[in-house]
Write a protein that holds these residues in place. Structure first.
Motif, PDB file in Angstrom:
ATOM      1  N   UNK A  26       0.835  -1.200   0.000  1.00 50.19           N
ATOM      2  CA  UNK A  26       0.000   0.000   0.000  1.00 50.19           C
ATOM      3  C   UNK A  26       0.871   1.252   0.000  1.00 50.19           C
ATOM      4  N   UNK A  27       1.886   1.274   0.887  1.00 54.73           N
ATOM      5  CA  UNK A  27       2.728   2.474   0.960  1.00 54.73           C
ATOM      6  C   UNK A  27       3.565   2.652  -0.306  1.00 54.73           C
ATOM      7  N   UNK A  28       3.997   1.546  -0.923  1.00 54.85           N
ATOM      8  CA  UNK A  28       4.736   1.667  -2.185  1.00 54.85           C
ATOM      9  C   UNK A  28       3.868   2.350  -3.246  1.00 54.85           C
ATOM     10  N   UNK A  29       2.648   1.864  -3.415  1.00 57.06           N
ATOM     11  CA  UNK A  29       1.780   2.393  -4.466  1.00 57.06           C
ATOM     12  C   UNK A  29       1.251   3.787  -4.152  1.00 57.06           C
ATOM     13  N   UNK A  35       6.571   0.728  -7.689  1.00 60.05           N
ATOM     14  CA  UNK A  35       6.156  -0.669  -7.664  1.00 60.05           C
ATOM     15  C   UNK A  35       7.138  -1.463  -6.805  1.00 60.05           C
ATOM     16  N   UNK A  36       6.642  -2.266  -5.850  1.00 57.15           N
ATOM     17  CA  UNK A  36       7.543  -3.039  -5.004  1.00 57.15           C
ATOM     18  C   UNK A  36       8.338  -4.074  -5.810  1.00 57.15           C
ATOM     19  N   UNK A  37       9.561  -4.330  -5.383  1.00 54.75           N
ATOM     20  CA  UNK A  37      10.414  -5.319  -6.050  1.00 54.75           C
ATOM     21  C   UNK A  37       9.834  -6.723  -5.937  1.00 54.75           C
ATOM     22  N   UNK A  38       8.966  -6.934  -4.963  1.00 57.67           N
ATOM     23  CA  UNK A  38       8.373  -8.248  -4.756  1.00 57.67           C
ATOM     24  C   UNK A  38       7.654  -8.751  -5.999  1.00 57.67           C
ATOM     25  N   UNK A  39       7.045  -7.859  -6.753  1.00 63.91           N
ATOM     26  CA  UNK A  39       6.300  -8.289  -7.935  1.00 63.91           C
ATOM     27  C   UNK A  39       7.224  -8.754  -9.058  1.00 63.91           C
ATOM     28  N   UNK A  40       8.335  -8.071  -9.244  1.00 64.56           N
ATOM     29  CA  UNK A  40       9.247  -8.416 -10.325  1.00 64.56           C
ATOM     30  C   UNK A  40      10.210  -9.537  -9.977  1.00 64.56           C
ATOM     31  N   UNK A  41      10.591  -9.613  -8.717  1.00 61.72           N
ATOM     32  CA  UNK A  41      11.593 -10.586  -8.264  1.00 61.72           C
ATOM     33  C   UNK A  41      11.182 -11.161  -6.908  1.00 61.72           C
ATOM     34  N   UNK A  42      10.129 -11.985  -6.858  1.00 56.50           N
ATOM     35  CA  UNK A  42       9.607 -12.437  -5.572  1.00 56.50           C
ATOM     36  C   UNK A  42      10.585 -13.259  -4.734  1.00 56.50           C
ATOM     37  N   UNK A  43      11.377 -14.119  -5.358  1.00 53.93           N
ATOM     38  CA  UNK A  43      12.295 -14.950  -4.581  1.00 53.93           C
ATOM     39  C   UNK A  43      13.457 -14.131  -4.021  1.00 53.93           C
ATOM     40  N   UNK A  44      13.993 -13.192  -4.808  1.00 48.46           N
ATOM     41  CA  UNK A  44      15.054 -12.324  -4.305  1.00 48.46           C
ATOM     42  C   UNK A  44      14.529 -11.448  -3.164  1.00 48.46           C
ATOM     43  N   UNK A  45      13.307 -10.979  -3.300  1.00 52.27           N
ATOM     44  CA  UNK A  45      12.705 -10.141  -2.269  1.00 52.27           C
ATOM     45  C   UNK A  45      12.540 -10.917  -0.968  1.00 52.27           C
ATOM     46  N   UNK A  46      12.053 -12.147  -1.066  1.00 53.16           N
ATOM     47  CA  UNK A  46      11.873 -12.982   0.121  1.00 53.16           C
ATOM     48  C   UNK A  46      13.223 -13.292   0.767  1.00 53.16           C
ATOM     49  N   UNK A  47      14.224 -13.592  -0.048  1.00 57.22           N
ATOM     50  CA  UNK A  47      15.565 -13.868   0.464  1.00 57.22           C
ATOM     51  C   UNK A  47      16.122 -12.646   1.193  1.00 57.22           C
ATOM     52  N   UNK A  48      15.949 -11.476   0.600  1.00 59.91           N
ATOM     53  CA  UNK A  48      16.434 -10.246   1.227  1.00 59.91           C
ATOM     54  C   UNK A  48      15.707  -9.967   2.540  1.00 59.91           C
ATOM     55  N   UNK A  49      14.401 -10.221   2.574  1.00 58.68           N
ATOM     56  CA  UNK A  49      13.649 -10.023   3.816  1.00 58.68           C
ATOM     57  C   UNK A  49      14.171 -10.921   4.925  1.00 58.68           C
ATOM     58  N   UNK A  50      14.393 -12.208   4.616  1.00 59.82           N
ATOM     59  CA  UNK A  50      14.891 -13.115   5.645  1.00 59.82           C
ATOM     60  C   UNK A  50      16.308 -12.748   6.091  1.00 59.82           C
ATOM     61  N   UNK A  51      17.124 -12.281   5.159  1.00 61.43           N
ATOM     62  CA  UNK A  51      18.476 -11.835   5.529  1.00 61.43           C
ATOM     63  C   UNK A  51      18.392 -10.638   6.462  1.00 61.43           C
ATOM     64  N   UNK A  52      17.519  -9.678   6.136  1.00 67.06           N
ATOM     65  CA  UNK A  52      17.369  -8.506   6.985  1.00 67.06           C
ATOM     66  C   UNK A  52      16.831  -8.894   8.363  1.00 67.06           C
ATOM     67  N   UNK A  53      15.846  -9.785   8.417  1.00 63.25           N
ATOM     68  CA  UNK A  53      15.315 -10.224   9.713  1.00 63.25           C
ATOM     69  C   UNK A  53      16.403 -10.897  10.537  1.00 63.25           C
TER      70      UNK A  53
END
Length: 84
Positions: A26-29, A35-53
């Protein structure tokens, strides 16, 4: 959104990540107008989220941000980074 109660309080169970992603999208749009990177690169986005967590939970996020030339005291805007 599912709320699980045990009599002592409530927690957001497995729906918490979905709620977090919904707010982020919501905040991205609406706020940032991109546009959030999650839409274009969902696996990289998920990997980056887990790395950040992982970095956050182990107390190494600040050191990693400094290594990347960033700091925790910066706001990221559409045009780059601005000091707070």
């Amino acid at each position: 959104m599912t709320i699980i109660t045990d009599g002592r309080g409530f927690e957001m169970g497995p729906s918490a990540p979905l709620a977090a992603y919904a707010l982020a999208w919501f905040s991205h749009f609406v706020i940032e107008g991109n546009k959030p990177a999650t839409f274009g690169h969902p696996l990289w986005s998920l990997r980056a989220d887990f790395r950040m967590y992982g970095l956050m939970l182990t107390g190494r996020l600040g050191r990693e941000l400094e290594r990347m030339g960033l700091s925790e005291d910066r706001d990221v805007s559409q045009n780059g980074c601005e000091e707070r």
